[in-house]
Design a protein around this motif. Sequence first.
Motif, PDB file in Angstrom:
ATOM      1  N   GLU A  19       0.880  -1.217  -0.151  1.00 19.00           N
ATOM      2  CA  GLU A  19       0.040  -0.019   0.082  1.00 19.00           C
ATOM      3  C   GLU A  19       0.649   1.290  -0.009  1.00 19.00           C
ATOM      4  O   GLU A  19       0.437   2.261  -0.694  1.00 19.00           O
ATOM      5  CB  GLU A  19      -0.829  -0.001   1.120  1.00 19.00           C
ATOM      6  CG  GLU A  19      -1.940   1.097   1.134  1.00 19.00           C
ATOM      7  CD  GLU A  19      -2.877   0.722   2.369  1.00 19.00           C
ATOM      8  OE1 GLU A  19      -4.099   1.011   2.168  1.00 19.00           O
ATOM      9  OE2 GLU A  19      -2.448   0.447   3.253  1.00 19.00           O
ATOM     10  N   ALA A  20       1.907   1.248   0.745  1.00 21.87           N
ATOM     11  CA  ALA A  20       2.885   2.483   0.829  1.00 21.87           C
ATOM     12  C   ALA A  20       3.530   2.546  -0.506  1.00 21.87           C
ATOM     13  O   ALA A  20       3.796   3.527  -0.946  1.00 21.87           O
ATOM     14  CB  ALA A  20       3.802   2.081   2.043  1.00 21.87           C
ATOM     15  N   VAL A  21       3.854   1.617  -1.262  1.00 19.12           N
ATOM     16  CA  VAL A  21       4.681   1.446  -2.502  1.00 19.12           C
ATOM     17  C   VAL A  21       3.796   2.183  -3.332  1.00 19.12           C
ATOM     18  O   VAL A  21       3.980   3.069  -4.432  1.00 19.12           O
ATOM     19  CB  VAL A  21       5.059  -0.003  -2.809  1.00 19.12           C
ATOM     20  CG1 VAL A  21       5.554   0.105  -4.280  1.00 19.12           C
ATOM     21  CG2 VAL A  21       6.043  -0.472  -2.133  1.00 19.12           C
ATOM     22  N   ARG A  22       2.366   1.778  -3.507  1.00 19.22           N
ATOM     23  CA  ARG A  22       1.603   2.305  -4.549  1.00 19.22           C
ATOM     24  C   ARG A  22       1.442   3.571  -4.318  1.00 19.22           C
ATOM     25  O   ARG A  22       1.093   4.495  -5.019  1.00 19.22           O
ATOM     26  CB  ARG A  22       0.021   1.404  -4.481  1.00 19.22           C
ATOM     27  CG  ARG A  22       0.124   0.132  -5.099  1.00 19.22           C
ATOM     28  CD  ARG A  22      -1.263  -0.537  -5.321  1.00 19.22           C
ATOM     29  NE  ARG A  22      -1.798  -0.611  -3.948  1.00 19.22           N
ATOM     30  CZ  ARG A  22      -1.696  -1.762  -3.177  1.00 19.22           C
ATOM     31  NH1 ARG A  22      -0.710  -2.773  -3.573  1.00 19.22           N
ATOM     32  NH2 ARG A  22      -2.378  -2.004  -2.039  1.00 19.22           N
ATOM     33  N   ALA A  23       1.247   4.016  -2.949  1.00 26.04           N
ATOM     34  CA  ALA A  23       0.897   5.395  -2.532  1.00 26.04           C
ATOM     35  C   ALA A  23       1.983   6.452  -3.035  1.00 26.04           C
ATOM     36  O   ALA A  23       1.891   7.460  -3.547  1.00 26.04           O
ATOM     37  CB  ALA A  23       0.719   5.545  -1.166  1.00 26.04           C
ATOM     38  N   ARG A  24       3.424   5.941  -3.097  1.00 20.86           N
ATOM     39  CA  ARG A  24       4.626   6.602  -3.338  1.00 20.86           C
ATOM     40  C   ARG A  24       4.532   6.551  -4.819  1.00 20.86           C
ATOM     41  O   ARG A  24       5.145   7.605  -5.262  1.00 20.86           O
ATOM     42  CB  ARG A  24       5.836   5.825  -2.851  1.00 20.86           C
ATOM     43  CG  ARG A  24       6.173   5.986  -1.334  1.00 20.86           C
ATOM     44  CD  ARG A  24       6.453   7.491  -0.884  1.00 20.86           C
ATOM     45  NE  ARG A  24       6.478   7.492   0.612  1.00 20.86           N
ATOM     46  CZ  ARG A  24       6.356   8.726   1.221  1.00 20.86           C
ATOM     47  NH1 ARG A  24       6.378   9.684   0.771  1.00 20.86           N
ATOM     48  NH2 ARG A  24       6.570   8.626   2.257  1.00 20.86           N
ATOM     49  N   ARG A  25       4.004   5.629  -5.591  1.00 18.42           N
ATOM     50  CA  ARG A  25       3.946   5.734  -6.886  1.00 18.42           C
ATOM     51  C   ARG A  25       3.075   6.922  -7.411  1.00 18.42           C
ATOM     52  O   ARG A  25       3.362   7.634  -8.450  1.00 18.42           O
ATOM     53  CB  ARG A  25       3.692   4.633  -7.681  1.00 18.42           C
ATOM     54  CG  ARG A  25       4.834   3.489  -7.763  1.00 18.42           C
ATOM     55  CD  ARG A  25       4.299   2.412  -8.757  1.00 18.42           C
ATOM     56  NE  ARG A  25       4.960   1.324  -8.302  1.00 18.42           N
ATOM     57  CZ  ARG A  25       4.321   0.078  -7.911  1.00 18.42           C
ATOM     58  NH1 ARG A  25       3.049  -0.285  -8.232  1.00 18.42           N
ATOM     59  NH2 ARG A  25       5.031  -0.709  -7.373  1.00 18.42           N
ATOM     60  N   VAL A  26       1.909   7.155  -6.880  1.00 16.15           N
ATOM     61  CA  VAL A  26       1.093   8.213  -7.124  1.00 16.15           C
ATOM     62  C   VAL A  26       1.612   9.514  -7.031  1.00 16.15           C
ATOM     63  O   VAL A  26       1.785  10.423  -7.606  1.00 16.15           O
ATOM     64  CB  VAL A  26      -0.196   8.205  -6.288  1.00 16.15           C
ATOM     65  CG1 VAL A  26      -0.886   9.456  -6.373  1.00 16.15           C
ATOM     66  CG2 VAL A  26      -1.065   6.968  -6.352  1.00 16.15           C
ATOM     67  N   VAL A  27       2.433   9.735  -5.842  1.00 19.71           N
ATOM     68  CA  VAL A  27       3.081  11.161  -5.546  1.00 19.71           C
ATOM     69  C   VAL A  27       4.422  11.097  -6.575  1.00 19.71           C
ATOM     70  O   VAL A  27       4.415  12.172  -7.145  1.00 19.71           O
ATOM     71  CB  VAL A  27       3.748  11.131  -4.198  1.00 19.71           C
ATOM     72  CG1 VAL A  27       4.634  12.103  -3.780  1.00 19.71           C
ATOM     73  CG2 VAL A  27       2.554  10.717  -2.876  1.00 19.71           C
ATOM     74  N   GLU A  28       5.087   9.944  -6.881  1.00 23.33           N
ATOM     75  CA  GLU A  28       5.982  10.262  -7.996  1.00 23.33           C
ATOM     76  C   GLU A  28       5.384  10.737  -9.383  1.00 23.33           C
ATOM     77  O   GLU A  28       6.028  11.457 -10.149  1.00 23.33           O
ATOM     78  CB  GLU A  28       6.588   8.878  -8.111  1.00 23.33           C
ATOM     79  CG  GLU A  28       7.672   8.793  -6.854  1.00 23.33           C
ATOM     80  CD  GLU A  28       8.363   7.236  -6.738  1.00 23.33           C
ATOM     81  OE1 GLU A  28       7.982   6.448  -7.799  1.00 23.33           O
ATOM     82  OE2 GLU A  28       8.756   6.860  -5.928  1.00 23.33           O
ATOM     83  N   ARG A  29       4.172  10.463  -9.494  1.00 23.98           N
ATOM     84  CA  ARG A  29       3.638  10.489 -10.726  1.00 23.98           C
ATOM     85  C   ARG A  29       3.278  12.234 -10.828  1.00 23.98           C
ATOM     86  O   ARG A  29       3.241  12.770 -11.774  1.00 23.98           O
ATOM     87  CB  ARG A  29       2.298   9.833 -11.043  1.00 23.98           C
ATOM     88  CG  ARG A  29       1.642  10.104 -12.327  1.00 23.98           C
ATOM     89  CD  ARG A  29       0.075   9.410 -12.361  1.00 23.98           C
ATOM     90  NE  ARG A  29      -0.718   9.216 -11.368  1.00 23.98           N
ATOM     91  CZ  ARG A  29      -1.311  10.140 -10.714  1.00 23.98           C
ATOM     92  NH1 ARG A  29      -1.598  11.424 -11.417  1.00 23.98           N
ATOM     93  NH2 ARG A  29      -2.227   9.910  -9.627  1.00 23.98           N
ATOM     94  N   TRP A  30       3.094  12.621  -9.730  1.00 24.52           N
ATOM     95  CA  TRP A  30       2.707  14.137  -9.566  1.00 24.52           C
ATOM     96  C   TRP A  30       3.733  15.148  -9.865  1.00 24.52           C
ATOM     97  O   TRP A  30       3.620  16.024 -10.457  1.00 24.52           O
ATOM     98  CB  TRP A  30       2.531  14.350  -7.963  1.00 24.52           C
ATOM     99  CG  TRP A  30       1.198  13.649  -7.471  1.00 24.52           C
ATOM    100  CD1 TRP A  30       0.167  13.193  -8.335  1.00 24.52           C
ATOM    101  CD2 TRP A  30       0.661  13.838  -6.388  1.00 24.52           C
ATOM    102  NE1 TRP A  30      -1.083  12.542  -7.603  1.00 24.52           N
ATOM    103  CE2 TRP A  30      -0.717  13.091  -6.498  1.00 24.52           C
ATOM    104  CE3 TRP A  30       0.980  14.387  -4.935  1.00 24.52           C
ATOM    105  CZ2 TRP A  30      -1.584  12.981  -4.954  1.00 24.52           C
ATOM    106  CZ3 TRP A  30       0.373  14.151  -3.840  1.00 24.52           C
ATOM    107  CH2 TRP A  30      -0.889  13.668  -3.843  1.00 24.52           C
ATOM    108  N   VAL A  31       4.948  14.376  -9.663  1.00 23.03           N
ATOM    109  CA  VAL A  31       6.315  15.117 -10.133  1.00 23.03           C
ATOM    110  C   VAL A  31       5.957  15.565 -11.783  1.00 23.03           C
ATOM    111  O   VAL A  31       6.518  16.831 -12.074  1.00 23.03           O
ATOM    112  CB  VAL A  31       7.606  14.468  -9.980  1.00 23.03           C
ATOM    113  CG1 VAL A  31       8.788  15.111 -10.719  1.00 23.03           C
ATOM    114  CG2 VAL A  31       7.590  14.257  -8.700  1.00 23.03           C
ATOM    115  N   SER A  32       5.589  15.022 -12.554  1.00 24.50           N
ATOM    116  CA  SER A  32       5.398  15.123 -13.974  1.00 24.50           C
ATOM    117  C   SER A  32       3.951  15.662 -14.431  1.00 24.50           C
ATOM    118  O   SER A  32       3.893  15.619 -15.855  1.00 24.50           O
ATOM    119  CB  SER A  32       5.998  13.927 -14.775  1.00 24.50           C
ATOM    120  OG  SER A  32       5.046  12.951 -14.604  1.00 24.50           O
ATOM    121  N   GLU A  33       3.221  15.878 -13.630  1.00 28.13           N
ATOM    122  CA  GLU A  33       2.020  16.661 -13.942  1.00 28.13           C
ATOM    123  C   GLU A  33       2.036  18.015 -14.540  1.00 28.13           C
ATOM    124  O   GLU A  33       2.736  18.617 -14.166  1.00 28.13           O
ATOM    125  CB  GLU A  33       0.958  16.333 -12.635  1.00 28.13           C
ATOM    126  CG  GLU A  33       0.546  15.315 -12.049  1.00 28.13           C
ATOM    127  CD  GLU A  33      -0.660  14.644 -13.079  1.00 28.13           C
ATOM    128  OE1 GLU A  33      -1.308  15.587 -13.664  1.00 28.13           O
ATOM    129  OE2 GLU A  33      -0.788  13.592 -13.293  1.00 28.13           O
TER     130      GLU A  33
END
Length: 158
Positions: free
Chosen positions: A132-146
């Motif tokens: 669950e933490a890994v998936r959440a961190r992936r979401v935040v990482e995606r925000w970097v290129s938004e």
Amino acid sequence: MTSPAAEFIDRTLRAEASEWRADADAERIGGGLRFYGASVGAVRGTVRDADRRHPGMTHDDVTALASELWSAPVYERRLAAIVLLQRHVGMLRGNDLTRVEQFLRDARVPQLVDPLVGDVIRPMLDRLAGAEAVRARRVVERWVSEDDPTLRAVASGL
């Protein structure tokens, strides 16, 4: 259809309203939001009272109520949604980050973004573990290129 909890919160915030405060907040905060003119203390107290009137809210109840409050572009309602999530941050799950992402996209002003990040997202990320933490961190990482500058700023701050 409006839930009883959302009706209570909205009605109470309107009753706590001050035209003077609404005008002052609109000028100071802006963002194209409407303002009732209720104080931050009134918002916090109203959410606390709603929790007492509706005990035992489940995860789904809390997230649905937060979304319902957020749906109107009224500063105090949106702040109430944040306060509700703050009060129940322990029950939030990693997949709730996509709901909070939409709140960030619609927040419009730092006075809503900052407590979402500091009092909801950060404690939620700190608490999550495993996949669950890994998936959440992936979401935040995606925000970097938004394209959304708010999401990029939030991602860099986390």
